[in-house]
Design an enzyme around this catalytic site. Sequence first.
Site, PDB file in Angstrom:
ATOM      1  N   GLN A  99       0.993  -1.122  -0.001  1.00 47.91           N
ATOM      2  CA  GLN A  99       0.120   0.180  -0.064  1.00 47.91           C
ATOM      3  C   GLN A  99       0.939   1.177  -0.023  1.00 47.91           C
ATOM      4  O   GLN A  99       1.762   1.530   1.020  1.00 47.91           O
ATOM      5  CB  GLN A  99      -0.885  -0.123   1.252  1.00 47.91           C
ATOM      6  CG  GLN A  99      -1.832   1.331   1.234  1.00 47.91           C
ATOM      7  CD  GLN A  99      -2.666   1.384   2.557  1.00 47.91           C
ATOM      8  OE1 GLN A  99      -2.186   1.447   3.333  1.00 47.91           O
ATOM      9  NE2 GLN A  99      -4.048   1.071   2.436  1.00 47.91           N
ATOM     10  N   TYR A 169      -6.366  10.827   3.559  1.00 51.22           N
ATOM     11  CA  TYR A 169      -4.938  10.944   3.435  1.00 51.22           C
ATOM     12  C   TYR A 169      -4.650  12.340   2.263  1.00 51.22           C
ATOM     13  O   TYR A 169      -5.634  12.699   1.979  1.00 51.22           O
ATOM     14  CB  TYR A 169      -4.269   9.861   2.986  1.00 51.22           C
ATOM     15  CG  TYR A 169      -3.886   8.744   4.132  1.00 51.22           C
ATOM     16  CD1 TYR A 169      -5.172   8.890   5.434  1.00 51.22           C
ATOM     17  CD2 TYR A 169      -3.105   8.063   4.354  1.00 51.22           C
ATOM     18  CE1 TYR A 169      -4.655   7.740   6.390  1.00 51.22           C
ATOM     19  CE2 TYR A 169      -2.771   7.199   5.580  1.00 51.22           C
ATOM     20  CZ  TYR A 169      -3.721   7.019   6.209  1.00 51.22           C
ATOM     21  OH  TYR A 169      -3.311   6.249   7.466  1.00 51.22           O
ATOM     22  N   ALA A 344     -10.316  -7.649   6.805  1.00 52.83           N
ATOM     23  CA  ALA A 344      -9.245  -7.255   7.771  1.00 52.83           C
ATOM     24  C   ALA A 344      -9.408  -7.713   9.483  1.00 52.83           C
ATOM     25  O   ALA A 344      -8.598  -8.661   9.684  1.00 52.83           O
ATOM     26  CB  ALA A 344      -9.328  -5.571   7.800  1.00 52.83           C
ATOM     27  N   ARG A 345     -10.484  -7.259  10.074  1.00 54.47           N
ATOM     28  CA  ARG A 345     -10.563  -7.886  11.407  1.00 54.47           C
ATOM     29  C   ARG A 345     -10.874  -9.104  11.585  1.00 54.47           C
ATOM     30  O   ARG A 345      -9.988  -9.919  12.561  1.00 54.47           O
ATOM     31  CB  ARG A 345     -11.687  -6.884  12.042  1.00 54.47           C
ATOM     32  CG  ARG A 345     -11.208  -5.553  12.451  1.00 54.47           C
ATOM     33  CD  ARG A 345     -12.429  -4.660  12.816  1.00 54.47           C
ATOM     34  NE  ARG A 345     -13.409  -4.518  11.476  1.00 54.47           N
ATOM     35  CZ  ARG A 345     -14.467  -3.830  11.738  1.00 54.47           C
ATOM     36  NH1 ARG A 345     -14.901  -3.122  12.749  1.00 54.47           N
ATOM     37  NH2 ARG A 345     -15.336  -3.461  10.671  1.00 54.47           N
TER      38      ARG A 345
END
Length: 388
Positions: A99, A169, A344-345
Amino acid sequence: MIRDAFQPAALGPLRLRNRIIKAATFEGRTPDAFVTDELIAFHRAVAEGGAGLTTVAYCAVAPEGRTDRHQIWMRPEAVLGLRRLTDAVHEAGGAVSAQLGHAGPVANAASNRAHALAPSRQLSPLSLRVTRAATPGDIRRIITAHARAARLAVESGFDAVELHFGHNYFVSAFLSPALNKRTDEYGGTLAHRARLARQIADAVRAEVHDEIAVLAKFNMDDGVRGGFGLDESRTVAGWLAEDGNLDALELTVGSSLRNPMYLFRGDVPLREFADQFPPLQRWGIRLGGRKFLRTYPFHEAYLLEQALKFRAEIDMPLILLGGIASRASVDTAMANGFDFVAMARALLYDPQLVNRMREESEAVSPCTHCNRCMPTIYRGTHCVLTSP
């Protein structure tokens, strides 16, 4: 025909063993901004667990583009460690993505010992410092830095790069009318605000051609009043598809700057977050943290409804993220025309979940969505229920 998520699939020039991607979640395992054995073990476990692609987060394109100085930034000195990591993932049968991005106003200026850059000068609610408005020279440098970082990713053995166009971002902040008050060619109209994202995607593609896959994590909705929302984001996604520089979009939401829990649905671990900070900051977080860390209920595939609006309009591969926690939600994504899913989690709780899903049609992650994994980024991201 409905896709089978557990059969091989093409992602641009890359052939994956299945359509399951480990989403980028900062691992907290790079204390000196270099790869560690712990980081390698983290991603090897995901690959051994069956994921087609695991994503290394977060690889900044410039030193001031980190959310803190402990994160990797892409420079030649990092290649040897990154190559060890990619080799380990490949040995375990998986593919691996880096990433790439610049944190912009989300960067920790004090930790990085450098000004945080933003589209416009503003007070950061994270650092309580004023960001510096990026100059045209800064913008050109950061575009070039993305291309250079992508080249280093190729040299490091990565199979793909994921460009970070989300969560307010740097690129995402330029897209946001709430954060971007510029009057030059990078501000004002949507076309001007989208210019940076398109130029970065173009520069990266021109650098790597078809050597690796190029995808982007892209905000559908900032979850912020006056921010980048569904109408504008669908238009920009269409432009990115037309440009032809990206092999897929991973659809996300939320603002690390103003509304992070819009992405992380479920419980808000306010006390655990506060405990990571010195006493004065801890008191402030406990007192006012609920305004920043808002509560949104969890349900499986919670971004599906928003993402379907993109699926109906955008002619490019799309990755569904958000609450993919069972074989049923994977199958739902495939049935609705998505090309890949990102988790993800659920994989923090059980890195072997993809293997279980492949074998068991009723497989469900035991993750409780307590989100107490989130504050562990400061000492090595992990599930507190399985490894306290």
